[in-house]
Design a protein around this motif. Structure first.
Motif, PDB file in Angstrom:
ATOM      1  N   GLY A  42       0.848  -1.157  -0.026  1.00 42.78           N
ATOM      2  CA  GLY A  42      -0.072  -0.004   0.074  1.00 42.78           C
ATOM      3  C   GLY A  42       0.753   1.276   0.095  1.00 42.78           C
ATOM      4  N   THR A  98      -3.609   4.082   2.443  1.00 42.91           N
ATOM      5  CA  THR A  98      -3.963   2.928   3.491  1.00 42.91           C
ATOM      6  C   THR A  98      -2.897   1.997   3.143  1.00 42.91           C
ATOM      7  OG1 THR A  98      -6.314   3.448   3.265  1.00 42.91           O
ATOM      8  CG2 THR A  98      -5.472   1.218   4.044  1.00 42.91           C
ATOM      9  N   SER A 120      -1.639  -2.162   4.072  1.00 43.69           N
ATOM     10  CA  SER A 120      -2.353  -3.247   4.639  1.00 43.69           C
ATOM     11  C   SER A 120      -1.054  -4.190   5.029  1.00 43.69           C
ATOM     12  CB  SER A 120      -3.096  -3.790   3.481  1.00 43.69           C
ATOM     13  OG  SER A 120      -4.184  -2.845   3.034  1.00 43.69           O
ATOM     14  N   CYS A 121      -1.344  -4.975   5.799  1.00 44.75           N
ATOM     15  CA  CYS A 121      -0.185  -6.043   6.308  1.00 44.75           C
ATOM     16  C   CYS A 121      -1.268  -7.521   6.594  1.00 44.75           C
ATOM     17  CB  CYS A 121       0.350  -5.529   7.626  1.00 44.75           C
ATOM     18  SG  CYS A 121       1.625  -6.884   8.248  1.00 44.75           S
ATOM     19  N   TRP A 169       2.337  -0.822  13.691  1.00 46.18           N
ATOM     20  CA  TRP A 169       3.169  -0.173  12.489  1.00 46.18           C
ATOM     21  C   TRP A 169       4.158   0.742  13.123  1.00 46.18           C
ATOM     22  CZ3 TRP A 169       2.409  -1.453   7.527  1.00 46.18           C
ATOM     23  CH2 TRP A 169       1.157  -1.905   7.169  1.00 46.18           C
ATOM     24  N   THR A 211      -7.942  -3.703  12.282  1.00 43.94           N
ATOM     25  CA  THR A 211      -8.072  -4.999  11.764  1.00 43.94           C
ATOM     26  C   THR A 211      -8.994  -5.611  11.316  1.00 43.94           C
ATOM     27  OG1 THR A 211      -8.665  -5.948  14.058  1.00 43.94           O
ATOM     28  CG2 THR A 211      -6.237  -5.433  13.613  1.00 43.94           C
ATOM     29  N   THR A 252      -5.592  -9.330   9.171  1.00 45.53           N
ATOM     30  CA  THR A 252      -4.775  -8.353   8.183  1.00 45.53           C
ATOM     31  C   THR A 252      -5.071  -6.952   9.064  1.00 45.53           C
ATOM     32  OG1 THR A 252      -5.084  -9.143   5.991  1.00 45.53           O
ATOM     33  CG2 THR A 252      -4.838  -6.632   6.222  1.00 45.53           C
ATOM     34  N   TYR A 306      -4.437  -2.795   9.111  1.00 45.57           N
ATOM     35  CA  TYR A 306      -4.441  -1.621   8.244  1.00 45.57           C
ATOM     36  C   TYR A 306      -3.965  -0.405   9.080  1.00 45.57           C
ATOM     37  CZ  TYR A 306      -7.708  -4.509   5.622  1.00 45.57           C
ATOM     38  OH  TYR A 306      -8.377  -5.758   4.942  1.00 45.57           O
ATOM     39  N   GLN A 356      -4.843   3.358   8.180  1.00 48.89           N
ATOM     40  CA  GLN A 356      -5.448   4.623   7.198  1.00 48.89           C
ATOM     41  C   GLN A 356      -4.651   5.778   7.677  1.00 48.89           C
ATOM     42  OE1 GLN A 356      -7.924   4.424   4.831  1.00 48.89           O
ATOM     43  NE2 GLN A 356      -7.222   6.768   4.343  1.00 48.89           N
ATOM     44  N   CYS A 392       5.228  -3.206   9.285  1.00 45.05           N
ATOM     45  CA  CYS A 392       4.144  -3.934  10.225  1.00 45.05           C
ATOM     46  C   CYS A 392       4.725  -4.855  11.337  1.00 45.05           C
ATOM     47  CB  CYS A 392       2.994  -4.554   9.556  1.00 45.05           C
ATOM     48  SG  CYS A 392       3.303  -6.145   8.830  1.00 45.05           S
TER      49      CYS A 392
END
Length: 114
Positions: free
Chosen positions: A7, A18, A20-21, A35, A70, A76, A78, A80, A94
């Motif tokens: 992302g 955004t 994502s992981c 993060w 999450t 996952t 996130y 934002q 992450c």
């Protein structure tokens, strides 16, 4: 454990991204997901974290602009990021907290142009 981050990219100041992981297993097996970021020439720092109980922590510099969340069904986490500033430029990582240390994903570059 595999943590696959995605992302990142180039965005203008004031814009949004955004991250994502995706974890290779249930994120409930960890104490928390987080993060971190490492700006050029600086040390890695915590940006945001979320525990399995839903407790949120944010760095002062991102409060009100970034949101961690999450999707447990997708394993996952996130991040934002809104109202991005040039000082948000960094490699973002992450991490999964397993108590005595973290699992780390590969970094994803976020560059904010002013």
């Amino acid at each position: 454990v595999q943590l696959q981050a995605s992302g990142g990219g180039l965005v203008q100041a004031g814009g949004s991204l955004t991250l994502s992981c995706a974890a290779g297993r249930s994120i409930f097996t960890f104490n928390a997901m987080a993060w971190y970021r490492q700006p050029p020439g600086k040390q890695r720092e915590l940006v945001a974290s979320i525990t399995t109980a839903g407790v949120l922590t944010y760095a002062d510099s991102v409060k009100g602009r970034f949101t961690i969340s999450t999707d447990n069904a997708k394993n996952t986490v996130y991040l934002q990021m809104n109202s991005l500033k040039s000082e948000d430029t960094a490699v973002y990582y992450c991490a999964a907290d397993r108590g005595f240390d973290n699992y780390w994903g590969q970094g994803t570059q976020v560059t904010v142009s002013s």
